[in-house]
Motif scaffolding. Structure first.
Motif, PDB file in Angstrom:
ATOM      1  N   GLY A   1     -96.738  19.399 -22.772  1.00 50.26           N
ATOM      2  CA  GLY A   1     -96.015  17.932 -23.942  1.00 50.26           C
ATOM      3  C   GLY A   1     -97.382  18.250 -24.943  1.00 50.26           C
ATOM      4  N   LEU A   2     -98.171  17.933 -24.526  1.00 53.16           N
ATOM      5  CA  LEU A   2     -98.950  18.255 -25.812  1.00 53.16           C
ATOM      6  C   LEU A   2     -98.960  19.703 -26.723  1.00 53.16           C
ATOM      7  CD1 LEU A   2    -102.267  16.951 -24.512  1.00 53.16           C
ATOM      8  CD2 LEU A   2    -101.221  16.311 -26.510  1.00 53.16           C
ATOM      9  N   ALA A   3     -98.740  20.779 -26.390  1.00 52.44           N
ATOM     10  CA  ALA A   3     -98.805  22.062 -26.504  1.00 52.44           C
ATOM     11  C   ALA A   3     -97.335  22.194 -27.368  1.00 52.44           C
ATOM     12  CB  ALA A   3     -98.618  22.980 -25.633  1.00 52.44           C
ATOM     13  N   ALA A   4     -96.683  21.737 -27.440  1.00 46.76           N
ATOM     14  CA  ALA A   4     -95.097  21.685 -28.147  1.00 46.76           C
ATOM     15  C   ALA A   4     -95.254  20.400 -29.336  1.00 46.76           C
ATOM     16  CB  ALA A   4     -94.419  20.683 -26.781  1.00 46.76           C
ATOM     17  N   SER A   5     -96.037  19.317 -28.963  1.00 45.44           N
ATOM     18  CA  SER A   5     -96.058  18.864 -30.289  1.00 45.44           C
ATOM     19  C   SER A   5     -97.437  19.373 -31.104  1.00 45.44           C
ATOM     20  CB  SER A   5     -97.136  18.134 -29.513  1.00 45.44           C
ATOM     21  OG  SER A   5     -97.718  16.828 -31.281  1.00 45.44           O
ATOM     22  N   SER A   6     -97.614  20.654 -30.830  1.00 49.29           N
ATOM     23  CA  SER A   6     -98.852  21.191 -31.952  1.00 49.29           C
ATOM     24  C   SER A   6     -98.096  22.116 -32.164  1.00 49.29           C
ATOM     25  CB  SER A   6    -100.141  21.887 -31.172  1.00 49.29           C
ATOM     26  OG  SER A   6     -99.499  22.648 -30.023  1.00 49.29           O
ATOM     27  N   LEU A   7     -97.024  22.793 -31.830  1.00 50.87           N
ATOM     28  CA  LEU A   7     -96.237  23.656 -32.159  1.00 50.87           C
ATOM     29  C   LEU A   7     -94.865  22.893 -33.167  1.00 50.87           C
ATOM     30  CD1 LEU A   7     -96.166  25.303 -28.898  1.00 50.87           C
ATOM     31  CD2 LEU A   7     -97.055  26.591 -31.413  1.00 50.87           C
ATOM     32  N   GLY A   8     -94.684  21.782 -32.549  1.00 48.85           N
ATOM     33  CA  GLY A   8     -93.363  21.445 -33.603  1.00 48.85           C
ATOM     34  C   GLY A   8     -92.233  21.081 -32.847  1.00 48.85           C
ATOM     35  N   LEU A   9     -92.623  21.511 -31.505  1.00 47.43           N
ATOM     36  CA  LEU A   9     -91.094  21.580 -30.664  1.00 47.43           C
ATOM     37  C   LEU A   9     -91.347  19.769 -30.378  1.00 47.43           C
ATOM     38  CD1 LEU A   9     -91.807  24.528 -28.799  1.00 47.43           C
ATOM     39  CD2 LEU A   9     -90.621  24.496 -30.849  1.00 47.43           C
ATOM     40  N   ASN A  10     -89.650  19.681 -29.953  1.00 54.57           N
ATOM     41  CA  ASN A  10     -89.642  18.698 -29.324  1.00 54.57           C
ATOM     42  C   ASN A  10     -89.522  18.680 -27.811  1.00 54.57           C
ATOM     43  OD1 ASN A  10     -89.148  17.475 -32.076  1.00 54.57           O
ATOM     44  ND2 ASN A  10     -86.364  16.592 -31.474  1.00 54.57           N
ATOM     45  N   PHE A  11     -89.787  18.383 -26.791  1.00 54.04           N
ATOM     46  CA  PHE A  11     -90.234  17.750 -25.306  1.00 54.04           C
ATOM     47  C   PHE A  11     -89.706  16.630 -24.634  1.00 54.04           C
ATOM     48  CE2 PHE A  11     -92.778  18.004 -21.753  1.00 54.04           C
ATOM     49  CZ  PHE A  11     -93.508  19.069 -21.048  1.00 54.04           C
ATOM     50  N   CYS A  12     -89.278  16.623 -23.283  1.00 54.41           N
ATOM     51  CA  CYS A  12     -89.123  15.509 -22.879  1.00 54.41           C
ATOM     52  C   CYS A  12     -89.408  15.946 -21.105  1.00 54.41           C
ATOM     53  CB  CYS A  12     -87.373  14.421 -23.162  1.00 54.41           C
ATOM     54  SG  CYS A  12     -87.533  12.422 -22.341  1.00 54.41           S
ATOM     55  N   PRO A  13     -90.067  15.312 -20.524  1.00 51.99           N
ATOM     56  CA  PRO A  13     -90.584  15.098 -19.260  1.00 51.99           C
ATOM     57  C   PRO A  13     -88.724  14.525 -18.338  1.00 51.99           C
ATOM     58  CG  PRO A  13     -92.600  15.037 -20.084  1.00 51.99           C
ATOM     59  CD  PRO A  13     -91.034  13.978 -21.069  1.00 51.99           C
ATOM     60  N   LEU A  14     -88.584  14.639 -17.266  1.00 56.02           N
ATOM     61  CA  LEU A  14     -87.333  13.991 -17.302  1.00 56.02           C
ATOM     62  C   LEU A  14     -88.152  13.512 -15.101  1.00 56.02           C
ATOM     63  CD1 LEU A  14     -84.647  16.740 -17.710  1.00 56.02           C
ATOM     64  CD2 LEU A  14     -85.365  14.749 -18.703  1.00 56.02           C
ATOM     65  N   GLY A  15     -87.212  12.804 -14.931  1.00 55.05           N
ATOM     66  CA  GLY A  15     -87.153  11.525 -13.413  1.00 55.05           C
ATOM     67  C   GLY A  15     -86.944  13.371 -12.487  1.00 55.05           C
ATOM     68  N   ALA A  16     -86.283  14.283 -12.872  1.00 52.92           N
ATOM     69  CA  ALA A  16     -85.939  15.555 -11.148  1.00 52.92           C
ATOM     70  C   ALA A  16     -86.951  16.130 -11.513  1.00 52.92           C
ATOM     71  CB  ALA A  16     -84.771  15.942 -11.970  1.00 52.92           C
ATOM     72  N   THR A  17     -87.455  16.470 -10.532  1.00 54.50           N
ATOM     73  CA  THR A  17     -87.811  17.663  -9.929  1.00 54.50           C
ATOM     74  C   THR A  17     -87.623  18.646  -9.321  1.00 54.50           C
ATOM     75  OG1 THR A  17     -88.011  16.785  -7.612  1.00 54.50           O
ATOM     76  CG2 THR A  17     -89.204  15.421  -8.782  1.00 54.50           C
ATOM     77  N   GLY A  18     -86.403  18.956  -9.250  1.00 57.09           N
ATOM     78  CA  GLY A  18     -86.093  20.383  -8.518  1.00 57.09           C
ATOM     79  C   GLY A  18     -85.619  20.459  -7.405  1.00 57.09           C
ATOM     80  N   ALA A  19     -86.168  19.138  -6.970  1.00 52.26           N
ATOM     81  CA  ALA A  19     -86.834  20.059  -5.576  1.00 52.26           C
ATOM     82  C   ALA A  19     -86.418  20.349  -4.187  1.00 52.26           C
ATOM     83  CB  ALA A  19     -86.839  18.293  -4.522  1.00 52.26           C
ATOM     84  N   LYS A  20     -84.735  20.528  -5.003  1.00 47.53           N
ATOM     85  CA  LYS A  20     -83.494  21.097  -3.350  1.00 47.53           C
ATOM     86  C   LYS A  20     -83.337  22.177  -4.468  1.00 47.53           C
ATOM     87  CE  LYS A  20     -82.122  17.307  -1.412  1.00 47.53           C
ATOM     88  NZ  LYS A  20     -80.689  17.145  -0.585  1.00 47.53           N
ATOM     89  N   TRP A  21     -83.495  23.310  -5.946  1.00 44.33           N
ATOM     90  CA  TRP A  21     -83.399  24.149  -6.281  1.00 44.33           C
ATOM     91  C   TRP A  21     -83.791  25.485  -5.840  1.00 44.33           C
ATOM     92  CZ3 TRP A  21     -84.503  21.917 -12.252  1.00 44.33           C
ATOM     93  CH2 TRP A  21     -83.681  21.628 -12.553  1.00 44.33           C
ATOM     94  N   GLY A  22     -85.021  25.524  -5.102  1.00 42.46           N
ATOM     95  CA  GLY A  22     -85.491  26.780  -5.175  1.00 42.46           C
ATOM     96  C   GLY A  22     -85.194  26.927  -3.166  1.00 42.46           C
ATOM     97  N   THR A  23     -84.285  26.280  -2.756  1.00 44.79           N
ATOM     98  CA  THR A  23     -84.146  26.590  -1.610  1.00 44.79           C
ATOM     99  C   THR A  23     -83.801  28.225  -1.173  1.00 44.79           C
ATOM    100  OG1 THR A  23     -81.417  25.975  -1.338  1.00 44.79           O
ATOM    101  CG2 THR A  23     -83.125  24.769  -0.535  1.00 44.79           C
ATOM    102  N   ALA A  24     -82.747  28.318  -1.368  1.00 49.26           N
ATOM    103  CA  ALA A  24     -82.312  30.137  -1.473  1.00 49.26           C
ATOM    104  C   ALA A  24     -83.603  31.043  -1.668  1.00 49.26           C
ATOM    105  CB  ALA A  24     -81.039  30.739  -2.435  1.00 49.26           C
ATOM    106  N   LEU A  25     -84.902  30.961  -2.530  1.00 46.92           N
ATOM    107  CA  LEU A  25     -85.590  31.821  -2.825  1.00 46.92           C
ATOM    108  C   LEU A  25     -86.471  31.987  -1.385  1.00 46.92           C
ATOM    109  CD1 LEU A  25     -87.288  30.196  -5.995  1.00 46.92           C
ATOM    110  CD2 LEU A  25     -86.171  32.513  -6.141  1.00 46.92           C
ATOM    111  N   ASP A  26     -86.723  30.620  -0.995  1.00 42.74           N
ATOM    112  CA  ASP A  26     -87.905  31.108   0.419  1.00 42.74           C
ATOM    113  C   ASP A  26     -87.548  30.149   1.308  1.00 42.74           C
ATOM    114  OD1 ASP A  26     -90.924  31.206   1.187  1.00 42.74           O
ATOM    115  OD2 ASP A  26     -91.012  29.594   0.409  1.00 42.74           O
ATOM    116  N   GLU A  27     -87.482  31.127   2.623  1.00 41.45           N
ATOM    117  CA  GLU A  27     -86.771  30.914   4.064  1.00 41.45           C
ATOM    118  C   GLU A  27     -87.607  30.023   4.611  1.00 41.45           C
ATOM    119  OE1 GLU A  27     -85.336  34.368   5.960  1.00 41.45           O
ATOM    120  OE2 GLU A  27     -83.944  34.589   4.125  1.00 41.45           O
ATOM    121  N   THR A  28     -88.956  30.040   4.261  1.00 37.23           N
ATOM    122  CA  THR A  28     -90.366  29.221   4.756  1.00 37.23           C
ATOM    123  C   THR A  28     -90.295  28.016   4.958  1.00 37.23           C
ATOM    124  OG1 THR A  28     -91.485  30.366   3.363  1.00 37.23           O
ATOM    125  CG2 THR A  28     -90.990  31.550   5.151  1.00 37.23           C
ATOM    126  N   LYS A  29     -89.256  27.461   3.516  1.00 39.30           N
ATOM    127  CA  LYS A  29     -89.705  26.421   2.455  1.00 39.30           C
ATOM    128  C   LYS A  29     -90.854  25.267   2.047  1.00 39.30           C
ATOM    129  CE  LYS A  29     -85.282  25.836   4.462  1.00 39.30           C
ATOM    130  NZ  LYS A  29     -84.149  26.739   3.322  1.00 39.30           N
TER     131      LYS A  29
END
Length: 206
Positions: free
Chosen positions: A153-181
């Motif tokens: 967020g601070l780096a985005a501010s220094s670069l003049g970019l808009n930035f917003c953290p979200l409530g989502a974490t993407g906890a289940k997005w990478g299930t196919a990336l790693d079989e060992t979880k």
């Protein structure tokens, strides 16, 4: 894909902090802007060998034990593919669509905040790295994620970019990336250039 090293610029830290806001309008992010954001937030400035099976890493944002278990991946509707940031080589590495479909992520976060023309940043923790040294790793990884989001967020501010953290974490997005979880989503943010609708005059200084 190799990224160009950004040109250094001088800006007072107080001005960067004062300008930081969570903005909710996002124009398209150029490759140069993304490169600069990652360079000032996530790149590995130095490495040191360890007995943990991987090098320790020193980066702009802090991490417990200099382990830095969190990978940053980027995706926009225009590109429609995930790319993982390599902090040592300052590169973006394409992730196969079959392992991490972008559309599922976009569908999940759009009800909370429309993506518009922005870029999604996904923070994915490699849990085993922190577990190789510490017990009670969940607390440490969440603190790493919070520190990294704040620094982005601070780096985005220094670069003049808009930035917003979200409530989502993407906890289940990478299930196919790693079989060992052992890869777990720990944060999501949107970043982009300021849209025409942004009106700085709407901000009231106290």
């Amino acid at each position: 894909m190799d990224l160009a090293e950004p040109t250094d610029f001088a800006q007072a830290f107080g001005d960067v902090v004062a300008a930081r806001r969570s903005n909710r309008t996002f124009g398209p992010l150029s490759l140069m802007d993304l490169s600069a954001l990652l360079w000032y937030s996530c790149r590995s400035v130095a490495q040191r060998p360890s007995g943990l099976g991987f090098d320790l890493s020193f980066r702009p944002a802090p991490s417990a034990g200099a382990i830095h278990p969190i990978h940053v991946l980027a995706c926009s509707q225009e590109q429609n593919i995930w790319q993982r940031y390599n902090p040592v080589r300052h590169q973006l590495i394409e992730v196969p669509d079959r392992l991490l479909p972008p559309q599922s992520a976009m569908t999940e976060i759009s009800p909370a905040l429309p993506i518009q023309k922005g870029t999604i940043l996904w923070l994915a923790a490699e849990v085993g790295k922190t577990a190789s040294k510490y017990e009670n790793i969940a607390s440490l990884i969440w603190r790493d994620a919070g520190a990294l989001l704040a620094h982005l967020g601070l780096a985005a501010s220094s670069l003049g970019l808009n930035f917003c953290p979200l409530g989502a974490t993407g906890a289940k997005w990478g299930t196919a990336l790693d079989e060992t979880k052992l890869i777990c989503g720990v944060g999501v943010a949107l970043v982009g250039t300021p849209a025409i609708a942004d009106v700085p005059g709407d901000i009231v200084k106290l």
